[in-house]
Design a protein around this motif. Structure first.
Motif, PDB file in Angstrom:
ATOM      1  N   LEU A  56       0.830  -1.209   0.000  1.00 31.35           N
ATOM      2  CA  LEU A  56       0.000   0.000   0.000  1.00 31.35           C
ATOM      3  C   LEU A  56       0.862   1.257   0.000  1.00 31.35           C
ATOM      4  O   LEU A  56       0.603   2.214  -0.748  1.00 31.35           O
ATOM      5  CB  LEU A  56      -0.911   0.008   1.223  1.00 31.35           C
ATOM      6  N   ARG A  57       1.876   1.245   0.832  1.00 30.63           N
ATOM      7  CA  ARG A  57       2.741   2.424   0.906  1.00 30.63           C
ATOM      8  C   ARG A  57       3.413   2.686  -0.442  1.00 30.63           C
ATOM      9  O   ARG A  57       3.507   3.835  -0.899  1.00 30.63           O
ATOM     10  CB  ARG A  57       3.800   2.207   1.983  1.00 30.63           C
ATOM     11  N   THR A  58       3.877   1.608  -1.080  1.00 28.94           N
ATOM     12  CA  THR A  58       4.538   1.771  -2.386  1.00 28.94           C
ATOM     13  C   THR A  58       3.580   2.341  -3.416  1.00 28.94           C
ATOM     14  O   THR A  58       3.921   3.281  -4.173  1.00 28.94           O
ATOM     15  CB  THR A  58       5.078   0.420  -2.857  1.00 28.94           C
ATOM     16  N   ASN A  59       2.380   1.797  -3.490  1.00 25.78           N
ATOM     17  CA  ASN A  59       1.400   2.268  -4.479  1.00 25.78           C
ATOM     18  C   ASN A  59       0.986   3.711  -4.213  1.00 25.78           C
ATOM     19  O   ASN A  59       0.854   4.525  -5.145  1.00 25.78           O
ATOM     20  CB  ASN A  59       0.178   1.364  -4.476  1.00 25.78           C
ATOM     21  N   ILE A  60       0.789   4.032  -2.920  1.00 24.01           N
ATOM     22  CA  ILE A  60       0.376   5.402  -2.595  1.00 24.01           C
ATOM     23  C   ILE A  60       1.503   6.383  -2.896  1.00 24.01           C
ATOM     24  O   ILE A  60       1.278   7.510  -3.365  1.00 24.01           O
ATOM     25  CB  ILE A  60      -0.068   5.470  -1.121  1.00 24.01           C
ATOM     26  N   GLU A  61       2.756   5.974  -2.644  1.00 24.91           N
ATOM     27  CA  GLU A  61       3.884   6.862  -2.969  1.00 24.91           C
ATOM     28  C   GLU A  61       3.980   7.112  -4.466  1.00 24.91           C
ATOM     29  O   GLU A  61       4.305   8.224  -4.914  1.00 24.91           O
ATOM     30  CB  GLU A  61       5.185   6.241  -2.441  1.00 24.91           C
ATOM     31  N   LEU A  62       3.694   6.083  -5.267  1.00 22.60           N
ATOM     32  CA  LEU A  62       3.702   6.274  -6.734  1.00 22.60           C
ATOM     33  C   LEU A  62       2.631   7.276  -7.152  1.00 22.60           C
ATOM     34  O   LEU A  62       2.869   8.162  -7.998  1.00 22.60           O
ATOM     35  CB  LEU A  62       3.475   4.933  -7.426  1.00 22.60           C
ATOM     36  N   LEU A  63       1.440   7.132  -6.563  1.00 25.58           N
ATOM     37  CA  LEU A  63       0.371   8.072  -6.897  1.00 25.58           C
ATOM     38  C   LEU A  63       0.741   9.488  -6.443  1.00 25.58           C
ATOM     39  O   LEU A  63       0.510  10.479  -7.164  1.00 25.58           O
ATOM     40  CB  LEU A  63      -0.930   7.632  -6.229  1.00 25.58           C
ATOM     41  N   ALA A  64       1.306   9.617  -5.234  1.00 27.91           N
ATOM     42  CA  ALA A  64       1.675  10.949  -4.743  1.00 27.91           C
ATOM     43  C   ALA A  64       2.771  11.569  -5.588  1.00 27.91           C
ATOM     44  O   ALA A  64       2.745  12.774  -5.892  1.00 27.91           O
ATOM     45  CB  ALA A  64       2.130  10.832  -3.275  1.00 27.91           C
ATOM     46  N   ARG A  65       3.801  10.764  -5.977  1.00 30.75           N
ATOM     47  CA  ARG A  65       4.884  11.313  -6.803  1.00 30.75           C
ATOM     48  C   ARG A  65       4.356  11.770  -8.159  1.00 30.75           C
ATOM     49  O   ARG A  65       4.808  12.771  -8.711  1.00 30.75           O
ATOM     50  CB  ARG A  65       5.965  10.254  -6.980  1.00 30.75           C
ATOM     51  N   SER A  66       3.367  11.018  -8.691  1.00 27.17           N
ATOM     52  CA  SER A  66       2.786  11.412  -9.985  1.00 27.17           C
ATOM     53  C   SER A  66       2.097  12.761  -9.863  1.00 27.17           C
ATOM     54  O   SER A  66       2.210  13.615 -10.754  1.00 27.17           O
ATOM     55  CB  SER A  66       1.805  10.345 -10.449  1.00 27.17           C
ATOM     56  N   GLU A  67       1.390  12.974  -8.733  1.00 26.22           N
ATOM     57  CA  GLU A  67       0.707  14.251  -8.548  1.00 26.22           C
ATOM     58  C   GLU A  67       1.703  15.376  -8.284  1.00 26.22           C
ATOM     59  O   GLU A  67       1.535  16.514  -8.773  1.00 26.22           O
ATOM     60  CB  GLU A  67      -0.271  14.150  -7.366  1.00 26.22           C
ATOM     61  N   GLU A  68       2.778  15.110  -7.533  1.00 26.93           N
ATOM     62  CA  GLU A  68       3.736  16.160  -7.199  1.00 26.93           C
ATOM     63  C   GLU A  68       4.551  16.603  -8.421  1.00 26.93           C
ATOM     64  O   GLU A  68       4.873  17.778  -8.570  1.00 26.93           O
ATOM     65  CB  GLU A  68       4.687  15.648  -6.101  1.00 26.93           C
ATOM     66  N   THR A  69       4.919  15.641  -9.274  1.00 24.81           N
ATOM     67  CA  THR A  69       5.748  15.986 -10.451  1.00 24.81           C
ATOM     68  C   THR A  69       4.915  16.503 -11.598  1.00 24.81           C
ATOM     69  O   THR A  69       5.470  17.013 -12.580  1.00 24.81           O
ATOM     70  CB  THR A  69       6.539  14.754 -10.891  1.00 24.81           C
TER      71      THR A  69
END
Length: 485
Positions: free
Chosen positions: A279-292
């Motif tokens: 879950l943490r990995t998937n959520i970090e991918l989603l957050a990085r996509s939004e931040e970049t």
């Protein structure tokens, strides 16, 4: 202060003493009472015997030479002496007693001894012929206590026979001195006995309570160090040995419960780590996509969201299983009631069909009514069917049968090796071949627990034609019991 208050203070102080001191005091008190009773009884028995012997000796003197002595006095020319003649006893004899005559008019005539005895009304009654004899105690003017035996007598004189009384006396000091000596001896012996009984009681209390001291020391050690490996020797079959065995059983059960709790926490942490990490990995991918500002491709984003959803579902199921297993075995979540097992099995089968659309399901369910918690029983059946779906090959068949209270679920999977069968109902245990499949290893533990709560058993075995059979045996009846009005 009230009497109850006066008595309550010593009782409170007594209860405040250590147990061995109380036992020693009670033993000493019991022995003191017994010794005192025996000593008093012994003293009175000796006193009675000595008085009886003294009385017998006085009676013997009265029939011996005392009568002759009296006749000598009355026949002499001296007349009746009112006191002992100066210079000694002219008519001395070896009577070893005081003897005097009592005339009906109350006159006392000295015969033998240290002096004249006091004349009492009982003596006069004998002298006047009103009584034949009397035994009594008197005290002389000199303060000497005497035992007196007075009997009627007749003496011959020139004018005829004369009625009078003869008193024979001996000092009570002859028996008082031995009695006083005996009293001191009994008191000394009783004191030694009480002290010895107190010492023996203290020794017995210490010896008898040594296992209790060991038990107390073990309890204090456990309270101080939380070391549940301490064991107390339990030799023998007495109450202390039974208490020691019970304590050892209790500490062993506590140690086992603590080990199971620690193992449950460790296993739960291990099982939770995998979905949380994913879950943490998937959520970090989603957050990085939004931040970049670089959105993920729609297909990848949909796959990522589906993975997050599946992991959340797995976490929810795992938490629910943990909550189920954390409840005490003796505390059912819902009330027990009569439920139709065949209907519960049919409902569970309908739910599981959606999870294995590529499988074939068959069901032969005979009516069977059991007393159990309906929701928990349906969840147990669903867990068994889920395992069958998980291990069945595509196109395989899952067979569900219910006959005479025996619910059987058979799949056509690879089966379970014989060496793994003893572990299948353990919490968090998973077969090495099933570690890649979803699940937490708690399903079959819940099944076994639910079956036991309904008074039945759960079993997993290899099917004769291949695959695995899960069997639930629950007591009940093919017809519902009549309703109580």
């Amino acid at each position: 202060m009230s009497p109850s208050g006066l008595l309550g203070a010593p009782a409170a102080r007594f209860r405040a003493l250590p147990l061995r001191s109380r036992l020693a005091l009670l033993v000493a008190l019991a022995v003191a009472v017994a010794v005192a009773a025996v000593a008093v009884a012994c003293w009175f028995m000796v006193r009675t015997q000595l008085r009886a012997q003294l009385d017998d000796s006085l009676r013997a003197i009265s029939t011996d030479s005392a009568a002759t002595k009296a006749n000598q006095v009355l026949e002499s020319q001296l007349g009746c002496q009112q006191s002992r003649p100066p210079g000694g006893d002219r008519f001395a004899s070896n009577l070893n007693a005081s003897v005097q005559l009592v005339l009906p008019n109350g006159t006392a005539c000295w015969v033998n001894g240290e002096g004249v005895l006091p004349v009492t009304g009982a003596d006069l009654a004998v002298a006047r012929g009103e009584r034949r004899s009397v035994m009594h105690d008197v005290t002389t003017t000199g303060g000497t206590e005497m035992r007196v035996y007075t009997l009627a007598a007749r003496v011959d004189q020139a004018g005829g026979a004369q009625l009078l009384a003869m008193s024979i006396a001996k000092p009570l000091g002859d028996i008082d001195k031995p009695l006083n000596t005996l009293a001191w001896v009994l008191l000394f012996v009783s004191g030694i006995g009480v002290v010895g009984a107190g010492a023996a009681g203290l020794w017995v209390a210490r010896t008898g309570l040594r296992p209790v001291d060991e038990l107390t020391g073990a309890v204090e050690h456990i309270a101080r160090t939380e070391d549940l490996t301490v064991r107390i020797p339990d030799e023998g079959e007495d109450e202390i040995a039974r208490l020691s065995r019970s304590f050892n059983s209790m500490t062993a059960a506590l140690a086992s419960a603590r080990d199971r709790q620690a193992q449950l926490i460790a296993d739960a942490g291990h099982e939770l780590r995998t979905p949380l990490t994913s879950l943490r990995t998937n959520i970090e991918l989603l957050a990085r996509s939004e931040e970049t500002g670089r959105p993920l491709p729609p297909a990848d984003r949909a796959e990522l969201m589906a993975s997050v959803k599946a992991q959340m579902t797995e976490l929810a199921a795992l938490i629910g299983d943990l909550q189920e297993l954390s409840r005490p075995d003796a505390a059912p979540r819902g009330a027990l009631e009569v439920v139709a097992l065949h209907e519960i099995a049919g409902s569970a089968l309908s739910r599981v069909r959606l999870r294995g659309p590529e499988l074939v399901f068959t069901a032969e369910l005979e009516p069977w009514y059991v007393r159990a918690e309906g929701a928990a029983l349906e969840r147990a059946v669903v867990n068994v069917l889920d395992n069958a779906v998980k291990f069945s090959p595509p196109g395989g068949t899952v067979e569900l049968t219910l006959h005479a209270g025996e619910l059987t679920v058979r799949d056509q999977g690879p089966g379970i090796p014989a060496e793994e069968l003893p572990h299948v109902f353990e919490r968090f245990w998973r077969s090495p071949s099933a570690r890649a499949l979803p699940g937490s290893g708690l399903g079959l533990s819940i099944v076994a627990r639910t079956a036991a709560g309904a008074g039945g058993t759960a079993e997993l075995r290899r099917a004769e034609a291949g695959g695995t059979e899960a069997v639930l045996r629950l007591p009940g009846a093919p017809t519902p019991p009549p309703e109580v009005p």
